[in-house]
Design a protein around this motif. Structure first.
Motif, mmCIF file in Angstrom:
data_model
loop_
_atom_site.group_PDB
_atom_site.id
_atom_site.type_symbol
_atom_site.label_atom_id
_atom_site.label_comp_id
_atom_site.label_asym_id
_atom_site.label_seq_id
_atom_site.Cartn_x
_atom_site.Cartn_y
_atom_site.Cartn_z
ATOM 1 N N THR A 16 0.822 -1.211 0.000
ATOM 2 C CA THR A 16 0.000 0.000 0.000
ATOM 3 C C THR A 16 0.859 1.265 0.000
ATOM 4 O OG1 THR A 16 -0.090 0.025 2.418
ATOM 5 C CG2 THR A 16 -1.884 -1.088 1.275
ATOM 6 N N PRO A 23 3.298 3.548 -1.825
ATOM 7 C CA PRO A 23 3.943 3.827 -3.107
ATOM 8 C C PRO A 23 5.291 4.486 -2.842
ATOM 9 C CG PRO A 23 2.239 5.471 -2.663
ATOM 10 C CD PRO A 23 2.278 4.558 -1.477
ATOM 11 N N VAL A 54 -2.779 3.158 7.066
ATOM 12 C CA VAL A 54 -2.840 2.085 6.074
ATOM 13 C C VAL A 54 -1.457 1.461 5.861
ATOM 14 C CG1 VAL A 54 -3.164 1.633 3.621
ATOM 15 C CG2 VAL A 54 -4.876 2.938 4.871
ATOM 16 N N TRP A 55 -0.444 2.283 5.681
ATOM 17 C CA TRP A 55 0.904 1.766 5.440
ATOM 18 C C TRP A 55 1.389 0.912 6.590
ATOM 19 C CZ3 TRP A 55 2.647 7.388 4.137
ATOM 20 C CH2 TRP A 55 2.171 7.737 2.867
ATOM 21 N N TRP A 86 7.299 14.173 9.210
ATOM 22 C CA TRP A 86 7.017 13.345 8.036
ATOM 23 C C TRP A 86 8.162 12.409 7.665
ATOM 24 C CZ3 TRP A 86 2.778 11.734 6.015
ATOM 25 C CH2 TRP A 86 2.760 11.164 4.743
ATOM 26 N N GLN A 87 9.361 12.957 7.498
ATOM 27 C CA GLN A 87 10.491 12.135 7.050
ATOM 28 C C GLN A 87 10.776 11.007 8.048
ATOM 29 O OE1 GLN A 87 11.096 12.732 3.720
ATOM 30 N NE2 GLN A 87 13.267 13.045 4.072
ATOM 31 N N LEU A 125 7.934 8.421 8.064
ATOM 32 C CA LEU A 125 7.991 7.586 6.874
ATOM 33 C C LEU A 125 9.099 6.547 6.992
ATOM 34 C CD1 LEU A 125 6.122 7.845 4.525
ATOM 35 C CD2 LEU A 125 7.831 9.214 3.333
ATOM 36 N N THR A 126 10.252 6.977 7.478
ATOM 37 C CA THR A 126 11.371 6.056 7.643
ATOM 38 C C THR A 126 11.021 4.966 8.653
ATOM 39 O OG1 THR A 126 12.838 7.917 7.243
ATOM 40 C CG2 THR A 126 13.852 5.904 8.055
ATOM 41 N N LEU A 180 8.619 2.537 7.131
ATOM 42 C CA LEU A 180 9.288 1.656 6.177
ATOM 43 C C LEU A 180 9.997 0.529 6.906
ATOM 44 C CD1 LEU A 180 9.804 1.653 3.133
ATOM 45 C CD2 LEU A 180 11.951 2.831 3.592
ATOM 46 N N ASP A 238 14.209 -0.629 11.829
ATOM 47 C CA ASP A 238 15.659 -0.800 11.881
ATOM 48 C C ASP A 238 16.375 0.281 11.079
ATOM 49 O OD1 ASP A 238 15.254 -2.945 13.448
ATOM 50 O OD2 ASP A 238 16.200 -4.413 12.127
ATOM 51 N N LEU A 239 15.856 0.584 9.883
ATOM 52 C CA LEU A 239 16.457 1.651 9.091
ATOM 53 C C LEU A 239 16.385 2.966 9.853
ATOM 54 C CD1 LEU A 239 15.455 1.267 5.325
ATOM 55 C CD2 LEU A 239 17.605 0.731 6.457
ATOM 56 N N SER A 249 19.552 5.399 11.403
ATOM 57 C CA SER A 249 19.702 6.819 11.090
ATOM 58 C C SER A 249 19.482 7.698 12.304
ATOM 59 C CB SER A 249 18.708 7.228 9.998
ATOM 60 O OG SER A 249 18.781 6.368 8.907
ATOM 61 N N THR A 256 4.424 8.276 -5.108
ATOM 62 C CA THR A 256 5.216 8.606 -3.919
ATOM 63 C C THR A 256 4.265 8.732 -2.733
ATOM 64 O OG1 THR A 256 5.010 10.978 -4.265
ATOM 65 C CG2 THR A 256 6.936 9.919 -5.241
ATOM 66 N N PRO A 257 4.799 8.619 -1.530
ATOM 67 C CA PRO A 257 3.947 8.729 -0.341
ATOM 68 C C PRO A 257 3.246 10.089 -0.266
ATOM 69 C CG PRO A 257 6.157 7.976 0.256
ATOM 70 C CD PRO A 257 6.197 8.310 -1.188
ATOM 71 N N GLU A 258 3.976 11.141 -0.631
ATOM 72 C CA GLU A 258 3.397 12.487 -0.550
ATOM 73 C C GLU A 258 2.215 12.611 -1.503
ATOM 74 O OE1 GLU A 258 6.631 11.932 -0.924
ATOM 75 O OE2 GLU A 258 7.178 12.356 1.146
#
Ligand SMILES: Nc1ncnc2c1ncn2[C@@H]1O[C@H](COP(=O)(O)OP(=O)(O)OP(=O)(O)O)[C@@H](O)[C@H]1O
Ligand SMILES: [Mg+2]
Lengths: 262, 286
Positions: free
Chosen positions: A81, A83, B45-46, B162-163, B166-167, B170, B173-174, B178, B226-228
């Motif tokens: 989900t 992108p 959702v993600w 946001w950044q 998002l990280t 994702l 661990d990533l 960071s 893209t996510p944005e």
């Protein structure tokens, strides 16, 4: 010069089971160290311990102040989900310029992938993009967990050349996990054989002949190593911090007992 | 249920005469919720937290009971309860419980206990329907201020983090590698979720808040690379659903909250259809 990372008697548990029991390890700037060990021996856990994703249960972990880490995880699942283009992925968490992104991709052998979706990449392409992202942080320490998985033969060879080149350009330390024993032996300064604890460590050819290593990998790997060993058969210091009946590894030493579960 | 609401609206006649129109207020309220809920919904959702949104939203009815019992504003009561619920769920999921069952249990018990509690506190004084399905036509100027204040806070929070969010979404661990603490980002998300629940209860009601989180985000997925882009498209869909749903409820004399969600669902259906068509075409081209 201080070490990039220093572990002393480090312990870690996952799901209530102790996975790492008393790991000692140091990593210096400009050094390429490879961790080898059978599946489930705690290699990935050790990497995650160093990046701070697994809590330290005992012992100590010291990181150089302000240490920048470039990390390539063993697996990364991207939810369908979400992108995510390659270009966008490279800008996480720090935004980078198009030029920097393109350069990193070129370095990692993924030129021109920018506009592709992460989910559409082949396994090898995905690995290259992960590596490109790790390079973008201008890391002091690169942590690569089986980063060559899925790379084709030339890709893998190119990868190890790149690591060597990066070490020289950036002066960064490299800590990697690999199962490609023959390549590892040629590409590393130091090899650390892990099985819940550090079985033995030292220059590649010494680890290869250490009984602890052979107990884990059998002598089947010797064929691949023989070539390398014959070319480099001079003495390096080997530290086998294992209190068995010997303190050093001898080349003529043969398998004794097994180390199986730690 | 539309006509009764108008009477209960208390309007103070001063400044900005535009806001004196209850329809304008309703439209603005819907827009505020739609715009704030959609980007947050993308993250939900993600991260596969759909049930999490449900549990938090359903707990809001308990917050209503709390507000009535202690004579607080609904917003405060709901915010407190939603935040507690979100924290509880978030902590439990961090501890590795089997979440789907537990969340289901919590979501449904929250609403049951909430309804019982409300009936204890209020007798028959209040209109439960208003809290379950929203009461957008009764939005007053203060409500509007609260809704837009809350929505703005959510958006600022999301843009600011946001950044990192998002990280961490994702891969934790990533994020760690960071220097980002994924636990902290989860807390940010929890806070944003509680805020959205607190401002949305008046607009779509407890039962349908989660719908405003999920549906626009799901509808936006096929159009985003893209996510944005997905967050923006979701916000547009959310806004359109709010305004269109309000309009439709006036045309067809239907309850507003459900009408808004119906429109969102139709947009999702349309989006899925277009996506299917596109895939079919690209498969044929090959
Ligand atoms: N999240 C987890 N919860 C519980 N146990 C785990 C978790 N992750 C790993 N383990 C266990 O910890 C041990 C070490 O796992 P780890 O992933 O570090 O092994 P590895 O050496 O990287 O193996 P491989 O070569 O297969 O990648 C294994 O026994 C594994 O089952
Ligand atoms: Mg591993």
């Amino acid at each position: 010069m201080t070490s990039l990372v220093e572990l002393r008697g480090a312990r870690a548990s996952l799901g209530g089971r102790e996975v790492l029991t008393g790991v000692d390890m140091t990593l210096e700037r400009g050094e390429i160290v490879t961790i080898v060990g059978p599946n489930g021996s705690g290699k990935s856990t050790l990497m995650r311990l160093i990046i701070g994703a697994v809590p330290l249960q005992g012992g100590s972990l010291t990181r150089a102040p302000g240490l920048r880490i470039g990390y390539v995880p063993q697996k990364l699942q991207i939810d369908p989900t979400l992108p995510l283009s390659v270009r966008r992925f490279l800008s996480l968490p720090a935004r980078v310029s198009d030029a920097a992104a393109a350069e990193a991709l070129e370095h990692a052998g993924g030129t021109g992938l920018e506009q592709r979706q992460m989910a559409d990449l082949s396994g090898g392409q995905f690995q290259r993009v992960l590596l490109a992202r790790a390079l973008l942080t201008r890391p002091d320490l690169l942590i690569l967990d089986e980063a060559t998985q899925g790379l084709d033969q030339p890709g893998s060879a190119r990868f190890y050349r790149l690591i060597e080149q990066l070490r020289q350009e950036l002066g960064c330390g490299v800590l990697m996990v690999s199962h490609e024993l023959h390549v590892v032996m040629a590409a590393s300064d130091r090899v650390l054989c892990l099985n819940g604890h550090v079985c033995c460590e030292g220059a590649p050819e010494h680890v290869a002949s250490a009984p602890e290593y052979r107990a884990l990998f059998g002598s089947g790997t010797q064929g691949a190593l023989a070539l390398y060993r014959h070319q480099h058969d001079h003495d390096h210091g080997v530290a086998c911090d294992h209190d068995h009946d010997h303190g050093h590894a001898h080349h003529d030493h043969h398998d004794h007992g097994s180390h199986s579960d730690a | 249920m539309t006509t009764g609401m108008r009477i209960t609206t208390t309007t103070t006649m001063e400044a900005t005469p535009m806001l004196d129109d209850f329809l304008v207020r309703a439209a603005l309220a819907g827009l505020g919720v739609g715009l704030a809920a959609a980007p947050l919904g993308c993250l939900v959702v993600w991260r596969r937290m759909a049930y999490f949104g449900d549990a938090t939203a359903h707990a809001a009815i308990l917050g209503v009971a709390l507000s009535l019992a202690f004579d607080m504003s609904i917003f405060t009561g709901v915010l407190v309860i939603a935040l507690s619920m979100a924290m509880l769920v978030s902590t439990l999921s961090g501890k590795g419980y089997a979440m789907d069952t537990l969340l289901g249990v919590m979501a449904h018990s929250a609403i049951a206990f909430g309804l019982v509690a409300v009936s204890f506190v209020s007798g028959v004084r209040i209109d439960l329907m208003a809290y379950l399905f929203g009461d957008i036509l009764a939005v007053g100027k203060t409500d509007l201020l609260v809704i837009w204040g809350g929505a703005a806070m959510v958006l600022v929070l999301l843009v600011w983090r946001w950044q990192a969010l998002l990280t961490a979404t994702l891969s934790p661990d990533l994020a760690r590698a960071s220097g980002i603490n994924p636990e902290r980002e989860r807390l940010v998300l929890t806070l944003a979720l509680a805020l959205v629940v607190a401002v949305a209860i008046k607009v779509v009601g407890t039962l349908l808040i989660a719908a405003m989180l999920l549906i626009p985000a799901a509808a936006a997925r096929p159009f985003a690379r893209t996510p944005e882009a997905m967050a923006l498209i979701a916000a547009v869909f959310g806004g359109v659903s709010a305004l269109g749903g309000l309009q439709a409820s006036l045309w067809f004399d239907t309850p507003t909250g459900p009408s808004v969600v119906c429109l969102a669902a139709l947009i999702f259906l349309g989006a899925s259809f277009i996506d299917l068509l596109r895939r079919g075409l690209s498969a044929q081209a090959k």
